[in-house]
Design a protein around this motif. Sequence first.
Motif, short mmCIF file in Angstrom:
data_model
loop_
_atom_site.label_atom_id
_atom_site.label_comp_id
_atom_site.label_asym_id
_atom_site.label_seq_id
_atom_site.Cartn_x
_atom_site.Cartn_y
_atom_site.Cartn_z
N PRO A 19 0.91 -1.30 -0.11
CA PRO A 19 0.13 -0.08 -0.01
C PRO A 19 0.84 1.26 -0.18
O PRO A 19 0.38 2.29 -0.53
CB PRO A 19 -0.87 -0.15 1.28
N GLN A 20 2.00 1.39 0.88
CA GLN A 20 2.70 2.29 0.66
C GLN A 20 3.40 2.80 -0.59
O GLN A 20 3.35 3.95 -1.29
CB GLN A 20 3.99 2.05 1.63
N HIS A 21 3.74 1.92 -1.57
CA HIS A 21 4.30 2.06 -2.79
C HIS A 21 3.02 2.42 -3.83
O HIS A 21 3.08 3.45 -4.40
CB HIS A 21 4.94 0.86 -3.29
N ARG A 22 1.91 2.04 -3.79
CA ARG A 22 0.43 2.15 -4.34
C ARG A 22 0.25 3.70 -3.95
O ARG A 22 -0.07 4.32 -4.81
CB ARG A 22 -0.25 1.41 -3.82
N ASP A 23 0.38 4.27 -3.01
CA ASP A 23 -0.09 5.38 -2.24
C ASP A 23 0.95 6.83 -2.67
O ASP A 23 0.72 7.60 -2.26
CB ASP A 23 -0.43 5.30 -0.89
N ASP A 24 2.15 6.32 -3.13
CA ASP A 24 3.13 7.16 -3.46
C ASP A 24 3.78 7.39 -4.74
O ASP A 24 4.76 6.99 -5.20
CB ASP A 24 4.59 6.98 -2.31
N PRO A 25 2.43 7.63 -5.72
CA PRO A 25 2.99 7.55 -7.04
C PRO A 25 4.06 8.52 -7.55
O PRO A 25 4.74 8.25 -8.60
CB PRO A 25 1.53 7.89 -7.88
N GLY A 26 4.28 9.55 -7.10
CA GLY A 26 5.20 10.52 -7.26
C GLY A 26 6.49 10.31 -7.08
O GLY A 26 7.46 10.60 -7.76
N GLY A 27 6.94 9.14 -6.02
CA GLY A 27 8.10 8.53 -5.67
C GLY A 27 8.32 7.22 -6.17
O GLY A 27 9.19 6.62 -5.87
N ALA A 28 7.32 6.67 -6.94
CA ALA A 28 7.22 5.25 -7.14
C ALA A 28 7.65 4.77 -8.48
O ALA A 28 8.15 5.59 -9.29
CB ALA A 28 5.79 4.73 -6.86
N CYS A 29 7.60 3.55 -9.07
CA CYS A 29 7.94 3.07 -10.28
C CYS A 29 7.08 3.80 -11.32
O CYS A 29 6.00 4.04 -11.29
CB CYS A 29 7.74 1.65 -10.42
N PRO A 30 7.78 4.19 -12.31
CA PRO A 30 7.00 5.17 -13.17
C PRO A 30 5.92 4.32 -14.36
O PRO A 30 5.00 4.89 -15.05
CB PRO A 30 7.86 5.97 -13.95
N LEU A 31 6.36 2.93 -14.27
CA LEU A 31 5.57 2.09 -15.17
C LEU A 31 3.88 2.19 -15.16
O LEU A 31 3.31 2.33 -16.05
CB LEU A 31 6.29 0.85 -15.32
N PRO A 32 3.33 1.97 -14.07
CA PRO A 32 2.09 2.16 -13.73
C PRO A 32 1.51 3.15 -14.42
O PRO A 32 0.18 3.10 -14.83
CB PRO A 32 1.94 1.95 -12.44
N THR A 33 1.93 4.25 -14.02
CA THR A 33 1.48 5.66 -14.65
C THR A 33 1.69 5.92 -16.10
O THR A 33 1.11 6.23 -17.04
CB THR A 33 1.68 6.90 -13.89
N LEU A 34 3.05 6.12 -16.26
CA LEU A 34 3.68 6.55 -17.42
C LEU A 34 3.55 5.49 -18.68
O LEU A 34 3.48 5.89 -19.90
CB LEU A 34 4.86 6.98 -17.48
N ALA A 35 3.55 4.18 -18.39
CA ALA A 35 3.52 3.25 -19.64
C ALA A 35 2.35 3.32 -20.19
O ALA A 35 1.95 3.07 -21.55
CB ALA A 35 3.79 1.79 -18.81
N ALA A 36 0.98 3.41 -19.43
CA ALA A 36 -0.33 3.55 -19.98
C ALA A 36 -0.36 4.89 -20.87
O ALA A 36 -0.84 4.72 -21.95
CB ALA A 36 -1.26 3.74 -19.12
N GLU A 37 0.27 6.01 -20.51
CA GLU A 37 0.08 7.14 -20.94
C GLU A 37 0.90 7.08 -22.29
O GLU A 37 0.66 7.67 -23.47
CB GLU A 37 0.44 8.18 -20.13
N LEU A 38 2.17 6.63 -22.34
CA LEU A 38 3.03 6.48 -23.26
C LEU A 38 2.25 5.79 -24.57
O LEU A 38 2.16 6.03 -25.55
CB LEU A 38 4.19 5.75 -23.27
N GLY A 39 1.69 4.71 -24.17
CA GLY A 39 0.83 3.80 -25.14
C GLY A 39 -0.33 4.80 -25.65
O GLY A 39 -0.52 4.68 -26.96
N LEU A 40 -1.03 5.28 -24.82
CA LEU A 40 -2.18 6.17 -25.43
C LEU A 40 -1.70 7.23 -26.22
O LEU A 40 -2.51 7.52 -27.38
CB LEU A 40 -2.91 6.57 -24.29
N ARG A 41 -0.50 7.74 -26.11
CA ARG A 41 0.24 8.82 -26.90
C ARG A 41 0.57 8.18 -28.14
O ARG A 41 1.07 9.16 -29.09
CB ARG A 41 1.09 9.62 -26.13
#
Length: 205
Positions: free
Chosen positions: A112-134
């Motif tokens: 939960p700690q990693h889940r709740d800290d997206p700004g300091g966490a692995c970029p793949l969950p957020t940015l992989a989806a957006e890179l694909g959509l872009r």
Amino acid sequence: MRYSSNHKAETRQRIIGEASRRFRKDGIEGTGLVPLMKALGLTHGGFYAHFESKDALVQASLEAAAAQTLDRWELPSCAGKSDAAAVVTAEPEHPAAGASALRELIDHYLSPQHRDDPGGACPLPTLAAELGLRGEPSPIADRMVTSMADRLAGAAVAVPAGEEGIVALAAMVGALTLARAVADDALSDRILAAVRATLAPQRED
């Protein structure tokens, strides 16, 4: 006002650091250059003294986030090495120690700690989806996927009874997200094929 000789380099790193955090937390499209620069006490016009475009900042920020994540995934025996390849090529000195480190890595990543800290966490969950959509896959995503997958090669895929559907769905969504984010077509196909093979339906009695 006179600045030190490395002032521009320091300012550039400040922009990258803040952008890396915001891109991971709010996404690429959700991060505007004006509020980003304002948060750093800088002007919007000053941005172009450091980067040609927002896309250039995205790549620099993704590179920084990737380095941060891969450093956390580094094996104990690789501590202090600068070569990113050492992260995935070194063998643990003792199998049990390697298994323990891998268990700790997995537990932290899915905490939960990693889940709740997206700004300091692995970029793949957020940015992989957006890179694909872009429609802008990145070689940096390729490096992260291959490095992290190699690091997880010793993991046993265990599915608790009754949770097969959740694990299968998470694997499918993750595979499609990563396959869209990487730039290498062969790696993209490999991701999809590997997960397809893993999720073979159970035989009916």
